[in-house]
Motif scaffolding. Structure first.
Motif, PDB file in Angstrom:
ATOM      1  N   ILE A 133     -17.601 -46.821  13.536  1.00 41.12           N
ATOM      2  CA  ILE A 133     -16.171 -47.387  13.753  1.00 41.12           C
ATOM      3  C   ILE A 133     -15.787 -47.201  15.174  1.00 41.12           C
ATOM      4  O   ILE A 133     -15.672 -48.304  15.125  1.00 41.12           O
ATOM      5  N   ASN A 134     -16.661 -46.160  16.098  1.00 35.36           N
ATOM      6  CA  ASN A 134     -17.016 -46.689  17.926  1.00 35.36           C
ATOM      7  C   ASN A 134     -17.460 -48.061  17.944  1.00 35.36           C
ATOM      8  O   ASN A 134     -17.323 -48.938  18.711  1.00 35.36           O
ATOM      9  N   ARG A 135     -18.595 -48.427  17.579  1.00 35.93           N
ATOM     10  CA  ARG A 135     -19.185 -48.929  17.808  1.00 35.93           C
ATOM     11  C   ARG A 135     -18.556 -50.522  17.055  1.00 35.93           C
ATOM     12  O   ARG A 135     -18.258 -51.721  17.983  1.00 35.93           O
ATOM     13  N   ASP A 136     -17.381 -50.570  16.372  1.00 34.03           N
ATOM     14  CA  ASP A 136     -17.145 -51.717  16.081  1.00 34.03           C
ATOM     15  C   ASP A 136     -15.742 -51.989  16.611  1.00 34.03           C
ATOM     16  O   ASP A 136     -15.571 -53.013  16.740  1.00 34.03           O
ATOM     17  N   ARG A 137     -14.755 -50.927  17.282  1.00 32.51           N
ATOM     18  CA  ARG A 137     -14.059 -51.001  17.904  1.00 32.51           C
ATOM     19  C   ARG A 137     -14.480 -51.082  18.967  1.00 32.51           C
ATOM     20  O   ARG A 137     -13.220 -52.254  19.347  1.00 32.51           O
ATOM     21  N   ASN A 138     -15.850 -50.829  19.618  1.00 28.34           N
ATOM     22  CA  ASN A 138     -15.676 -51.597  20.576  1.00 28.34           C
ATOM     23  C   ASN A 138     -16.150 -53.427  20.648  1.00 28.34           C
ATOM     24  O   ASN A 138     -15.781 -53.693  22.090  1.00 28.34           O
ATOM     25  N   ALA A 139     -16.495 -53.545  19.883  1.00 32.12           N
ATOM     26  CA  ALA A 139     -17.235 -54.772  19.358  1.00 32.12           C
ATOM     27  C   ALA A 139     -15.930 -55.602  19.015  1.00 32.12           C
ATOM     28  O   ALA A 139     -15.774 -56.731  20.137  1.00 32.12           O
ATOM     29  N   ILE A 140     -14.946 -55.509  18.844  1.00 35.12           N
ATOM     30  CA  ILE A 140     -13.145 -55.949  18.747  1.00 35.12           C
ATOM     31  C   ILE A 140     -12.774 -56.199  20.237  1.00 35.12           C
ATOM     32  O   ILE A 140     -12.527 -57.133  20.499  1.00 35.12           O
ATOM     33  N   LEU A 141     -12.518 -54.768  20.358  1.00 34.82           N
ATOM     34  CA  LEU A 141     -11.713 -55.139  21.898  1.00 34.82           C
ATOM     35  C   LEU A 141     -12.616 -55.798  23.117  1.00 34.82           C
ATOM     36  O   LEU A 141     -11.971 -56.374  24.122  1.00 34.82           O
ATOM     37  N   GLU A 142     -14.041 -56.363  22.982  1.00 38.35           N
ATOM     38  CA  GLU A 142     -14.444 -57.232  23.787  1.00 38.35           C
ATOM     39  C   GLU A 142     -13.952 -57.751  23.282  1.00 38.35           C
ATOM     40  O   GLU A 142     -13.543 -59.077  23.941  1.00 38.35           O
ATOM     41  N   ALA A 143     -13.764 -58.448  22.319  1.00 42.11           N
ATOM     42  CA  ALA A 143     -13.645 -60.062  21.569  1.00 42.11           C
ATOM     43  C   ALA A 143     -12.344 -60.617  21.799  1.00 42.11           C
ATOM     44  O   ALA A 143     -12.046 -61.417  22.382  1.00 42.11           O
ATOM     45  N   LEU A 144     -11.601 -59.531  22.015  1.00 39.98           N
ATOM     46  CA  LEU A 144      -9.760 -59.915  21.430  1.00 39.98           C
ATOM     47  C   LEU A 144      -9.999 -59.441  23.661  1.00 39.98           C
ATOM     48  O   LEU A 144      -8.760 -60.586  23.788  1.00 39.98           O
ATOM     49  N   THR A 145     -10.602 -58.705  24.074  1.00 39.30           N
ATOM     50  CA  THR A 145      -9.928 -58.704  25.503  1.00 39.30           C
ATOM     51  C   THR A 145     -10.247 -60.123  26.897  1.00 39.30           C
ATOM     52  O   THR A 145     -10.259 -60.680  27.375  1.00 39.30           O
TER      53      THR A 145
END
Lengths: 684, 389
Positions: free
Chosen positions: A46-58
């Motif tokens: 989940i942490n990996r996915d969160r980082n990936a999502i945040l990177e994509a969104l920001t």
């Protein structure tokens, strides 16, 4: 009762079988792997996915026509980390998701929505959101269970679990949820202590005088009244501390309060227990003559003393491990608790993460110092302009020394005084050096300041401006700040503003109506250099090294003195050491007058001055001798989110374990070899 | 150190205790010399304050000697290597109250560096030997004095020592335990062990010791084997089976003609108790100072007020239990009860008798010695007029 006793004996017998122990170990590991292991793995994922999502969104923008932004706007879904996230709900909420600049305004909320179904429903949220803690928890519990199985403590664990679980369930049934948790915590803590103690005893088993003596101390600590009382108080009070936290207070303050109280309490109780047990185990053994039956065995007095110290050190290791592990996991639980709603809550969560649960190093401004030539010139100037001094033909040696000190302080003080810009004064410039590591690490730097102005009225607010020179011909950046006198304020700047030499140049412009001044350590740049978890481990080690030294101190005192006097002496040294930093600060501000300033024809003034000098010298001696003990303040570092480098841990170990402990034990050994352990038993 | 070298050698051994200002306060041991040979049971006798505890503590390295020479196994007493071969039982068992008997023996076994399996085997055997195997898991703090003594004896033996130092080993033990300890000492001796026995119970020392020294006022007053010390060369004893009156008359007539017949003639032994008392009396007559307990001055005044000893005895005799007790005493008391009572009182004054069981043991042992051989015929042979010579 008979059935319980029979069950107890049966379980004891069953655990003696090797096959049963292996079977239990495998079963336990399977259960842990299936529960906590799964949580740890899911938390990492989940942490990996969160980082990936945040990177994509920001990094995406509607204005730039990025695919992620467009897809999110049009379909409510987007791709990140090789997976598609989101649904139509996000499309419907796109008005709130995108800001006027076309960027995602609430990336954290979007990420949380996308990941809402990823964690198992039964898993505690606070663990799922912290993969590191989940892994540590799984490993700790696995080690705990293996110990239970190997040390044949299954039936005791079961009994403790039943008793405390029953009490906790009862409390929860009565609506006392917090008390239920606290009772469960007491049970877990008590049992963990006993288990680790048993492990320590097993580790010290085997022949040899040092280990045998150390093992005896462990038994003495766990079976005799006074030390046991301290241990029980610690194990009972620690889980009760959360009950005293103010639920309305900001989360970071609750975490800081819990950390400060729990670590402080654990240290002070362990310290007092160590001093009392250390004095008792030596002094009463000599007084009650058990030592006759020890030193007449093949064990040298040094080995006996080392064994006593080792036992105390291991007992403290067990206590430190038990208390620190429980405190650590409770902090991890506490940090996941919700903060207040709105901006204040988000700021609270941010500050908790950035200023408390972190490990930051700091840098102070580089101050300009007056060199000898400048000092000579200014002294000469004073001698010329002061008619009284000129009449005396110049300053005396002491007078000159005092003047030099005064000039230096004045020079430093002027550098820390920022005159108001309204009076046309230019800003004060400051340079922070040694920030190469911060630049390399990237991220942000935190500027911390505490300012004084006028009468330090805490109800007033004033303005000031921080201007950062970014070098390379770039435009300086100004950051306006509001401050309350005497209160600590922080704001952040990017680490990339540090130049290639590791220096950050900054000016402060005073927008207030009066001059601002501050103390030498009240303007600082902070940057994260390691994680809170590793900092906590280092703090626990320093904590233990202090306790290990106290053990040696008590042992050494008791070789020369009887129990009450040894307690008095060792506790006095401990208190003096703990208070030494405060004393040193007091001494910085206070010194008795010079002898030539005293009118000795006034007897009362003379006597008073002599007393002042004696007390001052005693305080100076105490600070010099014990200051380092108090300077090691791992709890303070943790609470302030300060980095405790490994170099300081090694320094503490070298100083307290090698020199102080070694010195204390050698002193004790010397006393013991010279001392006659028997006394005259006749009546002459 | 050779196989025949003494285990302990002391010469000119002196111990002076000093006060806070380093001024000599007490000369507890005054230039004594003795040696303890391999394989013997050596007795150290003396009233309280005579210096025997101080001597033992110097042998063990608990006290530093002031002057003189003292070696144990040819080395200095505080040499740690020496301790491996020594077992020590102090006059009271100073044990850890929070340990149980098994843990206690295991702890001392570890100090000797014994392997776990050896420790376990020896612990089991020793607990069985001292009869504590059923209470082995009870904390020692709950033990009675006798039980503490037993576990103390066990710990002294856990390393199977070459040299065993026992200070009042039977103190606090019941008669059965006392007998067991004596048998144990003789067993150990037969295995070549060396034993230093310090005891107030003179019968104990007499029963088991090969050689002994008697200390008084820090000086050696007498030294030698039991036979050497206790032999009375001024008298002869003729010992034979019981004689009928005719045979006795015949022997008397033969003796009258200075013939020997079948009778055996040997030097009679006086009891150690008598010998000890003689030593003390002589020392007292020489006005030798002792730093220990002195002869008591009788019952404290407050205890003598209001009622006399006769009143107490009378009140005891009038009660049913007292009557029964009086009968028992009457049956078992020797003819010369008065003399025996006096002797016991003197012994009681000279020897520190803190524990009631010790006193009972001592009295019993003394009475046994007095009543031992059937002297009737010999007394008849010697005639009343010769008694007491």
């Amino acid at each position: 009762m008979t059935k319980i006793r029979d069950f107890w004996r049966w379980s004891e017998r069953v655990q003696e079988r090797f096959g049963v122990r292996v079977g239990l170990a495998i079963l336990s590991l399977a259960v842990i792997g299936g529960s906590l292991g799964q949580i740890a793995l899911r938390a990492s994922s989940i942490n990996r996915d969160r980082n990936a999502i945040l990177e994509a969104l920001t990094t995406t923008s509607l204005m730039a026509g990025d695919d992620v932004a467009r897809s999110l706007k049009e379909k409510g879904t987007f791709e990140a980390g090789g997976r598609e996230w989101g649904d139509a709900s996000l499309r419907d909420a796109s008005g709130a998701i995108f800001g006027p600049d076309g960027r995602v305004a609430i990336p954290l909320e979007v990420a949380a929505y996308c990941l809402r179904n990823e964690a198992p429903a039964w898993a505690p949220e606070w663990l799922v959101t912290q993969p590191q803690t989940a892994k540590l928890g799984a490993l700790s519990i696995a080690a705990f269970v293996i110990l239970v199985v190997l040390l044949r403590g299954f039936h005791e664990l079961l009994l403790t679990g039943m008793l405390t679980g029953g009490a906790a369930f009862l409390a929860r049934s009565l609506g006392l949820l917090d008390l239920g948790w606290a009772l469960a915590g007491i049970g877990v803590l008590g049992w963990s202590f006993l288990l680790l103690l048993r492990a320590a005893r097993t580790g010290l088993s085997g022949r040899g005088g040092v280990r045998a003596t150390a093992q005896l101390v462990l038994m003495e600590g766990a079976r005799t009244g006074l030390p046991l009382a301290f241990i029980v108080v610690m194990l009972v009070v620690l889980p009760l501390i959360p009950l005293s936290l103010d639920p309305e207070a900001p989360l970071r303050y609750r975490v800081q309060t819990f950390m400060s109280w729990s670590l402080g309490l654990a240290f002070w109780l362990a310290a007092l227990m160590t001093l009392l047990l250390g004095c008792s185990t030596i002094a009463t053994e000599i007084r009650d003559r058990q030592i006759w039956q020890v030193v007449t065995k093949p064990i040298s007095r040094l080995r006996w003393l080392v064994g006593k110290w080792l036992g105390l050190a291991v007992l403290n290791l067990v206590l430190t491990a038990t208390s620190c592990v429980s405190i650590f996991f409770f902090i991890q639980y506490l940090r996941s608790q919700p903060t207040a709603e709105g901006l204040a809550g988000r700021e609270d969560a941010f500050l908790l993460q950035e200023t408390v649960l972190t490990a930051r190093a700091g840098a102070f401004p580089t101050w300009d110092e007056l060199d000898n030539e400048q000092l000579r010139q200014r002294i000469a100037q004073i001698e010329e302009t002061d008619p009284e001094i000129r009449a005396r033909g110049g300053m005396g040696i002491n007078e000159r020394r005092a003047a030099v000190q005064e000039l230096r302080e004045l020079h430093n003080s002027l550098q820390r005084t920022v005159p108001p810009a309204v009076a046309g004064a230019p800003p004060n410039y400051f340079e922070f050096n040694g920030l190469s590591a911060a630049k390399d690490l990237g991220g942000t730097l935190t500027i911390r300041s505490i300012f004084h102005i006028l009468r330090d009225d805490e109800h007033e607010r004033y303005q000031c401006r921080f201007i950062f020179d970014r070098g390379d011909g770039q435009q300086p950046i100004a950051v306006d700040q509001t401050f309350v006198p005497t209160m600590s304020h922080v704001f952040q700047v990017p680490a990339e503003w540090v130049d290639d030499d590791g220096a950050l140049r900054m000016a402060i412009q005073n927008l207030a109506p009066a001059a601002i001044n501050f103390d030498p350590d009240d303007l600082e740049i902070l940057y994260q250099v390691s994680s809170f978890e590793s900092n906590f481990l280092r703090a626990a080690l320093v904590h233990w090294s202090k306790l290990a030294f106290l053990a040696a101190l008590a042992v050494a005192c008791a070789t020369a003195l009887g129990f009450p006097v040894a307690c008095l002496a060792s506790i006095t040294i401990f208190l003096a050491g703990s208070a030494a930093p405060f004393l040193a600060r007091a001494l910085y501000w206070y010194a008795p007058a010079e002898m030539n300033e005293i009118d000795f024809s006034d007897t009362a003034a003379g006597i008073s001055w002599v007393f002042e000098v004696i007390i001052h010298q005693l305080a100076v001696a105490m600070t010099w001798a014990f200051g380092a003990f108090g300077d090691y303040d791992p709890t303070g570092s943790l609470v302030r989110g300060r980095h405790l480098p490994w170099s300081e841990v090694f320094n503490a170990f070298a100083r307290m374990l090698l020199f102080w402990t070694g010195g204390s034990l050698l002193f004790g050994w010397r006393v013991l070899t010279r001392r006659q352990l028997a006394i005259y038993s006749g009546s002459g | 150190m050779t196989a025949t070298a003494p285990i302990v050698e002391a010469s000119g051994l002196t111990k002076v205790f000093r006060d806070f200002w380093r001024r000599p306060r007490v000369r507890a041991v005054d230039s004594i010399a003795f040696e303890i040979r391999r394989g013997e049971i050596f007795g150290l006798l003396g009233p309280n304050g005579s210096g025997k505890s101080t001597t033992i503590k110097m042998i063990l390295g608990l006290l530093h000697k002031t002057s003189g020479r003292l070696s144990v196994f040819g080395r200095a007493p505080d040499d740690v290597a020496v301790k491996k071969h020594i077992g020590f039982l102090p006059e009271e068992s100073y044990l850890y109250r929070f340990l149980d008997a098994r843990e206690t023996l295991d702890y001392y076994g570890k100090l000797f560096g014994l392997e776990a399996s050896v420790r376990k085997r020896r612990t089991d055997e020793l607990l069985q030997m001292v009869g504590l195997e059923r209470v082995a898991h009870r904390p020692i703090g709950e033990y009675s004095k006798g039980m503490m003594r037993r576990i103390g004896i066990a710990q002294a033996l856990v390393n199977d020592p070459e040299f065993l130092i026992l200070d009042e080993p039977t103190s606090g033990l019941d008669p059965l335990g006392t007998r067991q300890v004596k048998d144990l000492l003789l067993d150990l001796k037969s295995r070549g062990k060396t034993i230093l026995l310090s005891s107030h119970l003179l019968a104990d020392v007499e029963d088991v010791c090969d050689r002994m020294v008697i200390l008084y006022g820090g000086k050696v007053r007498a030294e030698g084997t039991s036979d050497e010390l206790l032999q009375d060369s001024g008298r002869s004893v003729i010992e034979t089976d019981r004689l009928d009156p005719e045979a006795a008359a015949a022997v008397q007539s033969v003796l009258a003609e200075r013939g020997l017949g079948d009778a055996t003639v040997a030097a009679p032994r006086q009891t150690l108790e008598h010998f000890f008392l003689d030593i003390v009396a002589r020392a007292q007559s020489e006005a030798t100072a002792t730093d220990g307990a002195r002869t008591g001055s009788g019952t404290a005044a407050f205890l003598r007020e209001e009622s006399t000893g006769d009143d107490v005895v009378q009140s005891l005799l009038e009660s049913p239990s007292g009557h029964e007790a009086a009968e028992v005493v009457g049956d078992e008391a020797p003819d010369d009860t008065e003399q025996a009572t006096d002797t016991h009182q003197v012994i009681g004054d000279l020897v520190d008798q803190e524990a009631a069981p010790d006193r009972a043991d001592s009295s019993a042992a003394a009475s046994e010695t007095e009543a031992g051989p059937d002297r009737g015929v010999i007394d008849d042979l010697l005639g009343d007029g010769d008694r007491g010579k």
